[in-house]
Design a protein around this motif. Structure first.
Motif, mmCIF file in Angstrom:
data_model
loop_
_atom_site.group_PDB
_atom_site.id
_atom_site.type_symbol
_atom_site.label_atom_id
_atom_site.label_comp_id
_atom_site.label_asym_id
_atom_site.label_seq_id
_atom_site.Cartn_x
_atom_site.Cartn_y
_atom_site.Cartn_z
ATOM 1 N N SER A 66 -5.836 9.056 -11.916
ATOM 2 C CA SER A 66 -5.981 7.690 -12.438
ATOM 3 C C SER A 66 -5.072 6.682 -11.752
ATOM 4 C CB SER A 66 -5.709 7.688 -13.943
ATOM 5 O OG SER A 66 -4.395 8.179 -14.201
ATOM 6 N N ASN A 67 -3.936 7.136 -11.217
ATOM 7 C CA ASN A 67 -2.995 6.202 -10.589
ATOM 8 C C ASN A 67 -3.123 6.171 -9.070
ATOM 9 O OD1 ASN A 67 -2.056 8.763 -10.135
ATOM 10 N ND2 ASN A 67 0.108 8.252 -10.399
ATOM 11 N N LYS A 68 -4.172 6.785 -8.557
ATOM 12 C CA LYS A 68 -4.343 6.879 -7.109
ATOM 13 C C LYS A 68 -5.348 5.838 -6.615
ATOM 14 C CE LYS A 68 -5.688 10.110 -3.452
ATOM 15 N NZ LYS A 68 -6.148 11.471 -3.155
ATOM 16 N N LYS A 69 -4.977 5.105 -5.591
ATOM 17 C CA LYS A 69 -5.854 4.109 -5.002
ATOM 18 C C LYS A 69 -6.688 4.745 -3.900
ATOM 19 C CE LYS A 69 -7.328 -0.122 -4.036
ATOM 20 N NZ LYS A 69 -8.120 -0.931 -4.960
ATOM 21 N N ILE B 283 0.850 -1.183 0.000
ATOM 22 C CA ILE B 283 0.000 0.000 0.000
ATOM 23 C C ILE B 283 0.885 1.232 0.000
ATOM 24 C CG2 ILE B 283 -1.778 1.245 1.254
ATOM 25 C CD1 ILE B 283 -2.576 -1.388 2.536
ATOM 26 N N GLN B 284 0.762 2.043 -1.025
ATOM 27 C CA GLN B 284 1.553 3.265 -1.100
ATOM 28 C C GLN B 284 0.664 4.451 -0.750
ATOM 29 O OE1 GLN B 284 3.566 3.683 -4.808
ATOM 30 N NE2 GLN B 284 4.701 1.760 -4.601
ATOM 31 N N ILE B 285 1.085 5.222 0.242
ATOM 32 C CA ILE B 285 0.309 6.381 0.659
ATOM 33 C C ILE B 285 1.212 7.606 0.735
ATOM 34 C CG2 ILE B 285 -1.329 4.994 1.975
ATOM 35 C CD1 ILE B 285 0.131 5.852 4.507
ATOM 36 N N ASN B 286 0.577 8.745 0.777
ATOM 37 C CA ASN B 286 1.293 10.008 0.911
ATOM 38 C C ASN B 286 2.136 9.985 2.187
ATOM 39 O OD1 ASN B 286 2.026 12.708 1.361
ATOM 40 N ND2 ASN B 286 0.173 13.457 0.319
ATOM 41 N N GLN B 287 3.410 10.319 2.074
ATOM 42 C CA GLN B 287 4.292 10.294 3.235
ATOM 43 C C GLN B 287 3.869 11.304 4.299
ATOM 44 O OE1 GLN B 287 6.802 8.035 3.790
ATOM 45 N NE2 GLN B 287 5.790 7.096 2.032
ATOM 46 N N ILE C 73 -21.149 9.878 -3.117
ATOM 47 C CA ILE C 73 -19.894 10.569 -2.815
ATOM 48 C C ILE C 73 -18.708 9.655 -3.088
ATOM 49 C CG2 ILE C 73 -18.520 11.603 -0.958
ATOM 50 C CD1 ILE C 73 -21.218 12.453 0.306
ATOM 51 N N LEU C 74 -18.847 8.399 -2.692
ATOM 52 C CA LEU C 74 -17.804 7.405 -2.929
ATOM 53 C C LEU C 74 -17.522 7.266 -4.420
ATOM 54 C CD1 LEU C 74 -16.277 5.368 -0.980
ATOM 55 C CD2 LEU C 74 -17.876 3.649 -1.814
ATOM 56 N N LYS C 75 -18.584 7.174 -5.201
ATOM 57 C CA LYS C 75 -18.434 7.031 -6.658
ATOM 58 C C LYS C 75 -17.766 8.254 -7.273
ATOM 59 C CE LYS C 75 -22.418 3.991 -7.570
ATOM 60 N NZ LYS C 75 -23.758 3.930 -8.206
ATOM 61 N N GLU C 76 -18.169 9.434 -6.819
ATOM 62 C CA GLU C 76 -17.611 10.670 -7.380
ATOM 63 C C GLU C 76 -16.115 10.780 -7.088
ATOM 64 O OE1 GLU C 76 -21.702 13.354 -7.028
ATOM 65 O OE2 GLU C 76 -20.177 13.460 -5.467
ATOM 66 N N ILE C 77 -15.739 10.475 -5.872
ATOM 67 C CA ILE C 77 -14.325 10.565 -5.507
ATOM 68 C C ILE C 77 -13.513 9.526 -6.270
ATOM 69 C CG2 ILE C 77 -12.683 10.211 -3.606
ATOM 70 C CD1 ILE C 77 -14.742 11.495 -1.752
ATOM 71 N N TYR C 78 -14.065 8.327 -6.405
ATOM 72 C CA TYR C 78 -13.362 7.256 -7.128
ATOM 73 C C TYR C 78 -13.217 7.595 -8.608
ATOM 74 C CZ TYR C 78 -12.626 2.785 -9.446
ATOM 75 O OH TYR C 78 -12.146 1.787 -10.244
ATOM 76 N N ALA C 79 -14.304 8.081 -9.213
ATOM 77 C CA ALA C 79 -14.312 8.296 -10.661
ATOM 78 C C ALA C 79 -13.432 9.454 -11.092
ATOM 79 C CB ALA C 79 -15.746 8.518 -11.135
ATOM 80 N N LEU D 8 -21.445 -5.488 10.479
ATOM 81 C CA LEU D 8 -20.884 -5.877 9.186
ATOM 82 C C LEU D 8 -19.941 -4.768 8.736
ATOM 83 C CD1 LEU D 8 -24.130 -7.121 7.385
ATOM 84 C CD2 LEU D 8 -22.387 -8.525 8.516
ATOM 85 N N TYR D 9 -18.824 -5.176 8.145
ATOM 86 C CA TYR D 9 -17.835 -4.211 7.660
ATOM 87 C C TYR D 9 -17.486 -4.549 6.216
ATOM 88 C CZ TYR D 9 -17.283 -3.228 12.638
ATOM 89 O OH TYR D 9 -17.518 -2.910 13.951
ATOM 90 N N TRP D 10 -17.643 -3.556 5.352
ATOM 91 C CA TRP D 10 -17.248 -3.693 3.957
ATOM 92 C C TRP D 10 -15.991 -2.844 3.733
ATOM 93 C CZ3 TRP D 10 -22.216 -3.286 5.647
ATOM 94 C CH2 TRP D 10 -23.171 -4.202 5.177
ATOM 95 N N SER D 11 -15.029 -3.367 3.001
ATOM 96 C CA SER D 11 -13.806 -2.598 2.774
ATOM 97 C C SER D 11 -13.020 -3.171 1.605
ATOM 98 C CB SER D 11 -12.921 -2.607 4.026
ATOM 99 O OG SER D 11 -11.776 -1.799 3.831
ATOM 100 N N ASN D 12 -12.162 -2.329 1.037
ATOM 101 C CA ASN D 12 -11.205 -2.795 0.026
ATOM 102 C C ASN D 12 -9.769 -2.644 0.531
ATOM 103 O OD1 ASN D 12 -11.074 0.019 -0.087
ATOM 104 N ND2 ASN D 12 -10.671 0.061 -2.291
ATOM 105 N N ILE D 13 -9.601 -2.475 1.835
ATOM 106 C CA ILE D 13 -8.255 -2.451 2.407
ATOM 107 C C ILE D 13 -7.676 -3.852 2.276
ATOM 108 C CG2 ILE D 13 -6.903 -2.113 4.516
ATOM 109 C CD1 ILE D 13 -9.047 -0.129 5.439
ATOM 110 N N PRO D 14 -6.514 -4.002 1.671
ATOM 111 C CA PRO D 14 -5.957 -5.339 1.420
ATOM 112 C C PRO D 14 -5.769 -6.151 2.701
ATOM 113 C CG PRO D 14 -4.774 -3.687 0.169
ATOM 114 C CD PRO D 14 -5.679 -2.938 1.099
ATOM 115 N N ASN D 15 -6.062 -7.440 2.587
ATOM 116 C CA ASN D 15 -5.823 -8.404 3.663
ATOM 117 C C ASN D 15 -6.552 -8.041 4.949
ATOM 118 O OD1 ASN D 15 -3.901 -9.692 1.897
ATOM 119 N ND2 ASN D 15 -2.428 -8.106 2.498
#
Length: 331
Positions: free
Chosen positions: A126-129, A5-9, A116-122, A177-184
């Motif tokens: 393009s290279n930002k997770k 996971i690469q994030i802003n330092q 809001i989630l869709k707008e921020i994602y879309a 219940l928790y939904w997420s795309n945080i790896p592992n």
């Protein structure tokens, strides 16, 4: 397979919708994750009073107000992580009056968060997770759970769903219940903490407290609601009484109440740790914080907010240690 996971330092830029008392921020800090900017969307004046007590001088804590007035396009280049727990009012099995699920007047706000989630994602680079974490009640219907899962997976193909009872890491039950795309992402490591461990005085008759709600039992006949509906939490004055059978407690209590002379709310001022009915009391604000693994004093020490509104704010919060465990891989 592990994922890097690469994030802003400088730290994560976080958007917390329906932020309440900013428990998402407490959880990120507890997990050792640096926060650059924290955008909080909340409208409850009591929750905002608690936020302001802690963060009014923090220029990186930015209050956005009403979630319905947020335009995701304004934040698309900022946000790294979105955390939200949209209202469960019409989803929870406790609500027998209006359980319309995602069609309910409050729980339909999930769709605003989704927008809001869709707008921020879309519209983010393009290279930002973009990462997200959503929480809601485990007692929702399978229909509503499946709709939420499908909607989130349509945005993030790597969406995962886990079910966790907060009792794993806290002294209280809270099935979510928790939904997420945080790896592992996975279940946090268990912690051996019991309800009795966090009690200031008195005794309890169970290992874990019930789910903490915005309202509790009364000090008159609340003990019957406690046992017959399994709702609310009480702390007994005497250990011997606490260890008796439920049947014996319910038989003896009316006589104890009568002997105490307690008639209900009055102008008499009692400490949170007194037993005015001679038998039991309700958890204090401090103990309620501990039930949600919120730091001691974070809510209880805030001035100019009533006890009732503090308890409501805590009851609507996220369990800090659960969220800290779920976001740990962002570190």
């Amino acid at each position: 397979m592990s994922t890097t996971i690469q994030i802003n330092q400088e730290g994560l830029n976080v958007l917390s919708l329906f932020d309440g008392i900013s428990c998402a921020k407490l959880a990120l800090e507890k997990a050792g994750i640096k926060i650059n900017k924290y955008y909080s969307s909340e409208i409850c004046p009591h929750a905002l009073a608690i936020q302001n007590h802690h963060y009014s001088g923090d220029t990186n804590h930015i209050q956005l107000g009403d979630v319905c007035k947020i335009d995701g396009l304004d934040l698309c280049d900022e946000i790294d992580l979105i955390i939200f727990g949209s209202p469960c009012t019409n989803l929870t099995s406790i609500n027998s009056k209006d359980r319309r699920g995602l069609e309910g007047s409050e729980s339909k706000l999930f769709y605003k968060a989704l927008q809001i989630l869709k707008e921020i994602y879309a519209f983010s680079a393009s290279n930002k997770k973009i990462y997200f974490l959503m929480e809601n009640v485990a007692s929702m219907t399978n229909k509503d759970r499946n709709i939420i899962t499908e909607e989130l997976t349509n945005v993030f193909k790597d969406t995962q769903l886990v079910k966790i009872n907060s009792s794993l890491v806290s002294p209280a039950n809270r099935r979510r219940l928790y939904w997420s795309n945080i790896p592992n992402i996975g279940v946090p490591e268990p912690k051996p903490i019991k309800y009795q461990d966090i009690v200031v005085n008195g005794y309890v008759d169970r290992e874990k407290a019930n789910v903490l709600l915005g309202s509790n039992c009364t000090l008159t006949n609340g003990i019957f609601r406690f046992y017959k509906m399994n709702i609310g939490n009480i702390i007994f004055k005497d250990e011997e009484f606490a260890n008796q059978s439920t049947e014996n407690k319910l038989l003896q209590y009316p006589f104890i109440l009568h002997k105490s002379g307690y008639k209900g709310k009055s102008r008499s001022v009692f400490s949170e740790y007194d037993f005015p009915n001679g038998c039991y009391r309700l958890p204090s604000i401090l103990e309620s914080e501990r039930l949600m693994t919120i730091p001691d004093g974070y809510v209880s020490d805030v001035p100019n907010v009533s006890k009732t509104n503090k308890i409501k704010a805590i009851g609507l919060a996220m369990t800090v240690d659960v969220i800290a465990g779920l976001v740990a891989n962002l570190k």
